[in-house]
Design a protein around this motif. Structure first.
Motif, PDB file in Angstrom:
ATOM      1  N   LYS A 151     -42.768  19.046  33.636  1.00  7.81           N
ATOM      2  CA  LYS A 151     -41.661  17.984  34.628  1.00  7.81           C
ATOM      3  C   LYS A 151     -42.568  18.134  36.810  1.00  7.81           C
ATOM      4  O   LYS A 151     -42.304  17.283  37.301  1.00  7.81           O
ATOM      5  CB  LYS A 151     -40.762  17.910  35.067  1.00  7.81           C
ATOM      6  N   SER A 152     -44.164  17.833  36.207  1.00  9.95           N
ATOM      7  CA  SER A 152     -44.693  17.437  37.495  1.00  9.95           C
ATOM      8  C   SER A 152     -46.451  16.719  37.101  1.00  9.95           C
ATOM      9  O   SER A 152     -46.631  17.282  35.702  1.00  9.95           O
ATOM     10  CB  SER A 152     -45.285  18.664  37.807  1.00  9.95           C
ATOM     11  N   ARG A 182     -45.784   7.070  35.364  1.00  8.03           N
ATOM     12  CA  ARG A 182     -45.083   5.607  35.834  1.00  8.03           C
ATOM     13  C   ARG A 182     -44.118   5.258  36.114  1.00  8.03           C
ATOM     14  O   ARG A 182     -42.690   5.181  37.084  1.00  8.03           O
ATOM     15  CB  ARG A 182     -46.060   3.685  35.264  1.00  8.03           C
ATOM     16  N   HIS A 199     -41.548   7.929  33.997  1.00 13.48           N
ATOM     17  CA  HIS A 199     -40.049   9.173  34.229  1.00 13.48           C
ATOM     18  C   HIS A 199     -39.703   9.112  35.252  1.00 13.48           C
ATOM     19  O   HIS A 199     -40.484   9.898  36.928  1.00 13.48           O
ATOM     20  CB  HIS A 199     -41.330  10.311  33.769  1.00 13.48           C
ATOM     21  N   ARG A 200     -38.657   9.324  35.389  1.00 11.53           N
ATOM     22  CA  ARG A 200     -37.730   9.562  36.718  1.00 11.53           C
ATOM     23  C   ARG A 200     -37.948  11.352  37.871  1.00 11.53           C
ATOM     24  O   ARG A 200     -38.194  10.669  38.791  1.00 11.53           O
ATOM     25  CB  ARG A 200     -35.993   9.574  36.225  1.00 11.53           C
ATOM     26  N   ILE A 201     -38.017  12.080  37.122  1.00 11.63           N
ATOM     27  CA  ILE A 201     -38.662  12.956  37.616  1.00 11.63           C
ATOM     28  C   ILE A 201     -40.288  13.093  38.178  1.00 11.63           C
ATOM     29  O   ILE A 201     -40.331  13.668  39.491  1.00 11.63           O
ATOM     30  CB  ILE A 201     -37.928  14.429  36.803  1.00 11.63           C
ATOM     31  N   ARG A 207     -42.436  10.805  38.367  1.00 13.29           N
ATOM     32  CA  ARG A 207     -42.910  10.149  39.028  1.00 13.29           C
ATOM     33  C   ARG A 207     -43.131  10.353  40.532  1.00 13.29           C
ATOM     34  O   ARG A 207     -43.915  10.122  41.194  1.00 13.29           O
ATOM     35  CB  ARG A 207     -42.829   8.296  39.015  1.00 13.29           C
ATOM     36  N   ARG A 208     -41.805  11.370  40.929  1.00 14.78           N
ATOM     37  CA  ARG A 208     -41.689  11.769  41.759  1.00 14.78           C
ATOM     38  C   ARG A 208     -43.015  12.760  42.376  1.00 14.78           C
ATOM     39  O   ARG A 208     -43.164  12.731  44.285  1.00 14.78           O
ATOM     40  CB  ARG A 208     -40.655  12.292  42.299  1.00 14.78           C
ATOM     41  N   SER A 209     -43.096  13.370  41.561  1.00 22.72           N
ATOM     42  CA  SER A 209     -43.875  14.422  41.833  1.00 22.72           C
ATOM     43  C   SER A 209     -45.631  14.030  42.093  1.00 22.72           C
ATOM     44  O   SER A 209     -47.144  14.507  42.627  1.00 22.72           O
ATOM     45  CB  SER A 209     -44.659  15.514  41.142  1.00 22.72           C
ATOM     46  N   TYR A 210     -45.734  12.489  41.827  1.00 20.47           N
ATOM     47  CA  TYR A 210     -46.841  11.991  42.100  1.00 20.47           C
ATOM     48  C   TYR A 210     -47.610  11.113  43.539  1.00 20.47           C
ATOM     49  O   TYR A 210     -47.588  10.950  43.865  1.00 20.47           O
ATOM     50  CB  TYR A 210     -47.470  11.058  40.864  1.00 20.47           C
ATOM     51  N   ASP A 211     -48.751  12.033  43.468  1.00 18.65           N
ATOM     52  CA  ASP A 211     -49.311  11.960  45.175  1.00 18.65           C
ATOM     53  C   ASP A 211     -50.222  10.123  44.604  1.00 18.65           C
ATOM     54  O   ASP A 211     -51.296   9.852  45.266  1.00 18.65           O
ATOM     55  CB  ASP A 211     -50.793  12.938  44.997  1.00 18.65           C
ATOM     56  N   LYS A 212     -49.723   9.162  45.111  1.00 14.85           N
ATOM     57  CA  LYS A 212     -49.782   7.960  45.542  1.00 14.85           C
ATOM     58  C   LYS A 212     -50.885   8.006  46.608  1.00 14.85           C
ATOM     59  O   LYS A 212     -51.636   7.292  46.565  1.00 14.85           O
ATOM     60  CB  LYS A 212     -48.869   7.075  45.276  1.00 14.85           C
TER      61      LYS A 212
END
Length: 215
Positions: A27-28, A79, A81-83, A85-90
């Motif tokens: 989930k990352s 883009r 997934h609730r969990i 997307r939190r790990s995406y380093d925008k």
């Protein structure tokens, strides 16, 4: 189909499976460039326009469906997934990937095998695939400290292209001097882009250390 083509396809498939494993299981998507994944989705969408109109073989159709489905699934995960997307380093993934699309499209209009919509889109997908990895490589260069699954994903992508070059060489000597300049030149450019990453990956492997790219 020769052994180099099959090995290239399986290596490409393995790269997708490694990435999906990282995203779905852990989930990352840390260290993964959404920009590169969006470019790959465009590559497959424009390359496989004939998927339902031109049948080659069951293997060919299945592989097309896998790469189409997986590329859009990965983009959706990052883009939406609730969990995940939190790990995406925008903040780090800032490569302006749309600047790659227009030059590739113009080149496809100028250099193609046949001036038809499908052939232009096919040429466009070849040119775009050659540079689609750039946002990912830039992101890795910025983050520098790369986890094993991300490193393996990029390594497998590079290996897939290198195996395809061997496939072309094999076909040149066994199929009456087979030549396909568009794919050859684009493939060579793509492989060169991986060269720096390959060097540091194998250096870290030899020293049994985590992969670090220099600043």
């Amino acid at each position: 189909m020769n052994i180099f083509r099959l090995a290239g396809d399986m290596t490409h498939l393995a790269s997708v499976l490694v990435l999906l494993l990282k995203i779905h299981t852990i989930k990352s998507c840390a260290g993964i460039s959404l920009k590169t994944q969006e470019l790959y989705a465009i590559v497959f969408a424009t390359r496989y326009l004939d998927i339902f109109t031109h049948y080659v073989s069951l293997y060919n159709t299945v592989m097309k469906l896998i790469f189409l489905g997986s590329s859009f699934t990965i983009v959706w995960y990052i883009r939406r997934h609730r969990i995940v997307r939190r790990s995406y380093d925008k903040d780090q993934d800032t490569f302006r990937h749309y600047f790659l699309v227009l030059p590739c499209l113009v080149l496809a209009f100028l250099i193609n095998e046949k001036f038809t919509f499908k052939e232009i889109m096919w040429a466009f997908s070849i040119y775009l695939e050659a540079v689609a990895i750039l946002p990912q490589l830039v992101l890795l260069q910025r983050t520098r400290n790369i986890d094993n699954l991300t490193g393996q994903y990029v390594l497998l992508l590079g290996a897939y292209r290198a195996l395809y070059i061997l496939n072309w060489i094999y076909r040149y000597f066994t199929e009456d001097h087979y030549v396909h300049l568009i794919t050859w030149i684009a493939g060579l450019i793509q492989t060169v882009l991986y060269a720096d990453f390959f060097y540091y990956y194998f250096q870290s492997w030899k020293s049994n250390e985590r992969l670090h790219l220099p600043a």
